[in-house]
Design a protein around this motif. Structure first.
Motif, short mmCIF file in Angstrom:
data_model
loop_
_atom_site.label_atom_id
_atom_site.label_comp_id
_atom_site.label_asym_id
_atom_site.label_seq_id
_atom_site.Cartn_x
_atom_site.Cartn_y
_atom_site.Cartn_z
N PRO A 150 32.71 -13.68 43.11
CA PRO A 150 33.71 -14.17 44.06
C PRO A 150 33.48 -15.64 44.44
O PRO A 150 32.34 -16.07 44.62
CB PRO A 150 33.53 -13.27 45.28
CG PRO A 150 32.81 -12.07 44.78
CD PRO A 150 31.94 -12.55 43.66
N VAL A 151 34.57 -16.37 44.54
CA VAL A 151 34.51 -17.78 44.92
C VAL A 151 35.15 -17.93 46.30
O VAL A 151 36.22 -17.37 46.56
CB VAL A 151 35.26 -18.66 43.89
CG1 VAL A 151 35.26 -20.12 44.33
CG2 VAL A 151 34.64 -18.52 42.51
N ARG A 152 34.49 -18.67 47.19
CA ARG A 152 35.06 -18.95 48.51
C ARG A 152 36.00 -20.14 48.35
O ARG A 152 35.58 -21.24 48.00
CB ARG A 152 33.94 -19.25 49.51
CG ARG A 152 32.99 -18.08 49.71
CD ARG A 152 31.79 -18.45 50.58
NE ARG A 152 32.18 -18.77 51.94
CZ ARG A 152 32.25 -20.00 52.45
NH1 ARG A 152 31.96 -21.05 51.68
NH2 ARG A 152 32.61 -20.21 53.69
N VAL A 153 37.29 -19.91 48.64
CA VAL A 153 38.31 -20.92 48.32
C VAL A 153 39.09 -21.38 49.54
O VAL A 153 39.47 -20.58 50.39
CB VAL A 153 39.31 -20.35 47.28
CG1 VAL A 153 40.25 -21.46 46.81
CG2 VAL A 153 38.58 -19.74 46.09
N LEU A 154 39.32 -22.69 49.58
CA LEU A 154 40.23 -23.29 50.56
C LEU A 154 41.54 -23.57 49.82
O LEU A 154 41.53 -24.12 48.72
CB LEU A 154 39.65 -24.59 51.10
CG LEU A 154 40.59 -25.50 51.90
CD1 LEU A 154 40.96 -24.85 53.22
CD2 LEU A 154 39.96 -26.85 52.14
#
Length: 201
Positions: free
Chosen positions: A2-6
């Protein structure tokens, strides 16, 4: 992984579509913005792994935001645009963006772009750190060489004796060689100032 995305997109429906796609792909949306300035400030606050940025936004555009994010080492940037114009692509490359997608986007392509962007950004940060360490090492070496030179001049020491004196002082004070060299330079250069002043007179 999982990637933490803005997500930064000025069109609400498109922003919701991006968020939904990211969630379905297993990524985590940690923030959203509808303009560049808000996106940049939010990124500094939440420290995402990556930012998905629309190019055309009010205020700072996505490319300007990407440039700041990369320059400050905050996160990877993936740019979205409805028009893959050569000028946009060139500006994106110059800004250091790690991904470029056209709208409407394929969720799988977005996923791949994010994964690659994050991996490349980590490599970029690692390279930056290595360069910084090398620059620090070079600066320390130059200071030590100057300090050795003054010790040799003032106390008639050999190069090896001067270096061992700096080493011993570093161990005794538990301070890095750079700090010891700076202290020696400050002291001995101050001692030389009155001599230089007398010569001028």
């Amino acid at each position: 992984m999982p990637v933490r995305v803005l997500v930064a997109e000025d069109e609400y429906l498109v922003r919701e579509e991006i968020k939904a796609s990211l969630t379905e792909l297993g990524h985590i949306v940690v923030g959203e913005a509808s303009d560049g300035e808000t996106a940049l400030n939010l990124a500094k606050s939440v420290k995402p792994d990556a930012a998905v940025l629309d190019i055309k936004m009010p205020g700072k555009d996505g490319i300007e935001v990407a440039r700041e994010l990369v320059k400050e080492g905050i996160c990877a940037a993936v740019l979205l645009t409805a028009y893959a114009l050569p000028e946009f692509i060139q500006r994106a490359k110059e800004a250091g963006a790690f991904g470029f997608l056209t709208k409407p986007f394929d969720p799988k392509a977005l996923d791949a772009a994010l994964q690659i962007a994050v991996a490349r950004f980590h490599e970029f940060r690692k390279l930056q750190e290595e360069v910084s360490e090398l620059e620090e090492e070079l600066a320390t070496r130059k200071l030590v060489e100057r300090a050795k030179g003054l010790l040799m001049k003032h106390y008639n020491l050999s190069e090896d004796e001067a270096y061992r004196l700096l080493q011993r002082r570093s161990m005794e004070t538990r301070k890095p060689m750079r700090e010891v060299a700076e202290a020696v330079l400050m002291t001995l250069e101050l001692m030389e100032e009155p001599k230089a002043t007398r010569k001028k007179r």
